[in-house]
Write an enzyme that holds these catalytic residues in place. Structure first.
Site, mmCIF file in Angstrom:
data_model
loop_
_atom_site.group_PDB
_atom_site.id
_atom_site.type_symbol
_atom_site.label_atom_id
_atom_site.label_comp_id
_atom_site.label_asym_id
_atom_site.label_seq_id
_atom_site.Cartn_x
_atom_site.Cartn_y
_atom_site.Cartn_z
ATOM 1 N N ASP A 12 -7.266 -9.388 23.772
ATOM 2 C CA ASP A 12 -7.502 -8.523 22.624
ATOM 3 C C ASP A 12 -7.035 -7.127 22.999
ATOM 4 O O ASP A 12 -6.797 -6.831 24.167
ATOM 5 C CB ASP A 12 -9.004 -8.515 22.314
ATOM 6 C CG ASP A 12 -9.338 -7.966 20.943
ATOM 7 O OD1 ASP A 12 -8.446 -7.417 20.279
ATOM 8 O OD2 ASP A 12 -10.510 -8.080 20.547
ATOM 9 N N SER A 16 -10.182 -0.438 20.520
ATOM 10 C CA SER A 16 -10.216 -0.719 19.086
ATOM 11 C C SER A 16 -10.170 0.571 18.280
ATOM 12 O O SER A 16 -10.431 1.660 18.809
ATOM 13 C CB SER A 16 -11.487 -1.493 18.737
ATOM 14 O OG SER A 16 -11.478 -2.749 19.374
ATOM 15 N N MET A 17 -9.845 0.421 16.994
ATOM 16 C CA MET A 17 -9.849 1.587 16.105
ATOM 17 C C MET A 17 -11.227 2.234 16.147
ATOM 18 O O MET A 17 -12.243 1.545 16.149
ATOM 19 C CB MET A 17 -9.495 1.170 14.683
ATOM 20 C CG MET A 17 -8.056 0.750 14.525
ATOM 21 S SD MET A 17 -7.544 0.436 12.821
ATOM 22 C CE MET A 17 -8.715 -0.770 12.266
ATOM 23 N N CYS A 52 -4.579 -10.540 19.024
ATOM 24 C CA CYS A 52 -4.919 -10.226 17.627
ATOM 25 C C CYS A 52 -4.181 -9.015 17.070
ATOM 26 O O CYS A 52 -4.247 -8.765 15.878
ATOM 27 C CB CYS A 52 -6.421 -10.042 17.475
ATOM 28 S SG CYS A 52 -7.040 -8.579 18.301
ATOM 29 N N LEU A 53 -3.502 -8.261 17.887
ATOM 30 C CA LEU A 53 -2.750 -7.072 17.500
ATOM 31 C C LEU A 53 -3.675 -5.936 17.075
ATOM 32 O O LEU A 53 -4.784 -6.201 16.656
ATOM 33 C CB LEU A 53 -1.725 -7.384 16.401
ATOM 34 C CG LEU A 53 -0.696 -8.455 16.734
ATOM 35 C CD1 LEU A 53 0.192 -8.716 15.528
ATOM 36 C CD2 LEU A 53 0.126 -8.070 17.943
ATOM 37 N N ARG A 79 -3.635 -14.949 9.612
ATOM 38 C CA ARG A 79 -4.671 -14.006 9.189
ATOM 39 C C ARG A 79 -4.358 -13.444 7.808
ATOM 40 O O ARG A 79 -5.248 -13.267 6.976
ATOM 41 C CB ARG A 79 -4.814 -12.862 10.204
ATOM 42 C CG ARG A 79 -5.706 -13.184 11.369
ATOM 43 C CD ARG A 79 -6.103 -11.947 12.150
ATOM 44 N NE ARG A 79 -5.003 -11.073 12.501
ATOM 45 C CZ ARG A 79 -4.213 -11.220 13.559
ATOM 46 N NH1 ARG A 79 -4.400 -12.223 14.385
ATOM 47 N NH2 ARG A 79 -3.240 -10.363 13.794
#
Length: 94
Positions: A12, A16-17, A52-53, A79
């Site tokens: 992953d 993360s954002m 997952c980009l 997705r």
């Protein structure tokens, strides 16, 4: 050792954002955990790679990300269709 005998190798994004302020800390903590060709060689023959980009080069090497083992783009497309189906269901189109 973690991928030995595996058919799928998944990672992953490390940051993360909303966690951009932790970028330097996380990159330092995860140093040495990049998915690369040497790691993929420890998995079963024919093993695939998923992510997952968005992808960053410290997480996975270009050699793996753009290889035939990588199913990253089909994974992303799946997705997209899933999200579209959920949206259509919510709008009463299904």
């Amino acid at each position: 050792e973690a991928v030995k005998g595996s058919d799928v190798v998944v990672t992953d994004t490390w940051v993360s954002m909303g966690q951009e302020s932790e970028y330097e800390k996380r990159v330092k903590e995860f140093d040495g955990y990049q998915v690369n060709a040497n790691l993929m060689k420890q998995a079963n023959p024919g093993a695939v790679f998923l992510h997952c980009l968005p992808r960053h080069p410290e997480e996975v090497s270009d050699e793996v990300f753009y290889s035939d083992q990588s199913l990253v783009f089909p994974e992303a497309e799946n997705r997209m269709w899933t999200v579209m189906a959920v949206m259509a269901a919510q709008l009463g189109k299904l």
